[in-house]
Design an enzyme around this catalytic site. Structure first.
Site, PDB file in Angstrom:
ATOM      1  N   GLU A 255       1.080  -0.873  -0.120  1.00  0.00           N
ATOM      2  CA  GLU A 255       0.202   0.312  -0.182  1.00  0.00           C
ATOM      3  C   GLU A 255       0.709   0.963   0.002  1.00  0.00           C
ATOM      4  OE1 GLU A 255      -3.152  -0.471   3.058  1.00  0.00           O
ATOM      5  OE2 GLU A 255      -3.920  -2.034   2.019  1.00  0.00           O
ATOM      6  N   GLU A 360      -4.703  -9.212  -0.624  1.00  0.00           N
ATOM      7  CA  GLU A 360      -5.457  -8.941   0.617  1.00  0.00           C
ATOM      8  C   GLU A 360      -6.995  -8.245   0.476  1.00  0.00           C
ATOM      9  OE1 GLU A 360      -3.091  -6.070   3.278  1.00  0.00           O
ATOM     10  OE2 GLU A 360      -4.478  -5.432   4.560  1.00  0.00           O
TER      11      GLU A 360
END
Length: 531
Positions: A255, A360
């Site tokens: 991220e 995820e």
């Protein structure tokens, strides 16, 4: 290695072969669906039956069905009622094929390992068996952090000292690796009958490599450490291989958008498009591709869907040579409700040799949401909706976040608690299989690696609610359909070549259908590009 051998002996000695289903030990949750309880003497499991004549269905529902297994016969094509028995029709065309499936799995985080190790050995065995065995979900992938994440009990990385150690002279794994992640991965390897493909990701390098000298917050990688950060990944792969755990893929930082805009309070590292492309082309790519680990996959992005235009499209415009290095894209789940899946179409249309993998997902991640919500069927529906949407847009797999968490959704040093398909109650020495667990299994158990997605078309009356669906040809020489009915009980007719099926789908349910494929077994070279 001696430790591994001893552990393996203890683990294998616990295995009891069984070929009969063990039903859910039901625990009713007020206002929700059920959870299934596992303790040291009992844990539910189920066997996939290879279909012979007719077809087999497996159903989980809000009302409490968990992998309910039923054997059916095909309808006769001359039966005039077969075209009138339902308002929803699915036509399955096995000759139109799409992506090859890589697999499904969950994450071996510090928190997952801590919770797993809090259980006595018999329960540890049951948990791994529940996910990775033929009596469980038959997972074949795992995600493993490189260093610490928020789902650790502390902020840490490898080689934190000495600072400015450009050659990583003090690189070694942490006690969390040796005590939690590696033992859990060994148990997974000892349980699975197929190779486990592990995806590894760094949340943050040691602070001395970063512009803000911190694990969290707005940051960039200092340019003088670009090669050091590439070597950091190489050393991790090397250390894990040394303990018998091969890494299948790495990503280019978890991220990165968090470090660009300081969006999260946990470990992060920001990248600009130009910086990331430069690092991949001139440092990470050569380091991995010119080494004995040249076949390790490299995935970029590893962030929300909406970041694909930045960390893939724009990056390639600035650094087109990155296309020769990266194998694909990792994407996360959290903003999928506001980001259309059509964002994937650009990648599959113009770069069909690059795969997309969901890396995820977790429920309860936003501040306004309950963290652990035992028995939530809504969360199971959120998972199955996202999985089906992703698979129908050519993603090759779907990896969940923590394999297990405790009753509050931790531990997590930043108190960023979330939910998990398995919740551990260490005090009572039991764990609970959530509805999310069964939603995942309705797909993962029946769609093994190298399955090929096929075309499924739906026709229905104008006012009828659509049944979400996806279909596959599997290496088992079977055809598999996953059907998600989000509303009241519905009838549905399915036609595949000359096989006709009539199914009654319970209200708010997920049903997997499997039957023998009446055509030659598909091979990768048989694929047609219908992206």
């Amino acid at each position: 290695m001696i430790t591994k051998i001893i552990f393996s002996f203890i683990f294998i000695s616990c295995i009891v072969k069984t070929k009969s289903d063990k039903p859910c030990a039901v625990k009713h949750i007020l206002g929700q669906s059920i959870v299934c309880v596992c303790n040291s003497t009992y844990c539910d499991d189920f066997i996939r039956e290879p279909p012979t004549e007719g077809y087999i269905t497996y159903t989980s529902s809000k009302a409490g069905l968990r992998f309910k297994k039923e054997v059916h016969s095909f309808l006769n094509a001359s039966d005039k009622n077969c075209v009138k028995c339902s308002e929803i029709h699915l036509d399955v065309d096995p000759s139109v094929t799409y992506q090859r499936i890589e697999g499904f799995g969950g994450a071996v985080t510090d928190s997952a390992g801590i919770n797993w190790k809090s259980l006595e050995p018999a329960l540890q065995y049951y948990m791994i068996k529940s996910y990775y065995s033929e009596e469980g979900l038959e997972y074949n992938m795992a995600r493993v952090p490189i260093g610490g994440t928020d789902f650790s009990t502390r902020k840490y990385a490898y080689n934190e000292l000495p600072v400015d150690d450009v050659n990583l002279t003090n690189f070694h794994l942490a006690h969390e690796d040796y005590n939690y992640k590696i033992p859990m991965l060994w148990a997974i390897q000892n349980t699975s009958n197929v190779p486990i493909h592990i995806v590894s990701t760094t949340w943050s390098p040691p602070p001395w490599m970063k512009t803000n000298n911190a694990f969290t917050g707005y940051s960039r990688l200092k340019e003088k450490y670009y090669q050091t950060y590439a070597d950091y990944h190489y050393r991790f792969i090397e250390e894990y291989e040394a303990v018998g755990i091969p890494i299948w893929a790495i990503t280019t930082t978890n991220e990165p958008i968090n470090g660009v805009f300081n969006l999260a309070g946990f470990n992060s590292l920001g990248w600009s498009v130009n910086e990331l492309g430069n690092w991949i082309v001139n440092h990470l790519g050569p380091t991995i591709r010119n080494s004995k680990y040249k076949n390790v996959k490299i995935l970029t992005c590893d962030d929300q869907r909406f970041t694909i235009p930045f960390f893939f499209n724009m990056m390639l415009n600035k650094h087109p040579k990155a296309l020769d290095i990266i194998d694909g894209i990792g994407v996360h789940f959290y903003h999928d409700r506001i980001t259309p899946a059509s964002i994937f179409n650009f990648v599959t249309k113009y770069y069909p040799d690059k795969f997309i993998l969901a890396t995820e997902a977790s429920e309860g991640a936003f501040p306004w949401q309950a963290k652990v919500l035992l028995g939530s069927w809504n969360r199971a529906e959120s998972y199955i909706s996202d999985i089906l949407e992703d698979l129908n847009h050519n993603l090759v797999g779907w990896i969940d976040w923590n394999l297990c968490l405790n009753l509050i959704g931790g531990p997590n040093w930043e108190l960023n608690f979330v939910d998990s398909p398995i919740i551990v109650n260490a005090l009572r020495q039991e764990f609970y299989k959530q509805p999310m667990f069964y939603a995942l299994g309705q797909v993962s158990k029946f769609v093994p690696r190298d399955s090929i997605r096929i075309q499924v078309n739906e026709t229905k009356s104008f006012f009828q609610t659509s049944v979400k669906h996806v279909g596959f040809l599997t290496p088992r020489n079977t055809t598999v359909l996953i059907l998600y009915n989000s509303e009241k009980e519905q009838s549905i007719t399915v036609r595949c070549v000359d096989n006709i099926m009539h199914l009654q789908l319970p209200a708010r349910s997920i049903t997997t259908v499997e039957f023998q494929t009446k055509k030659k077994e598909m091979k990768p070279e048989d694929l047609l590009d219908h992206s």
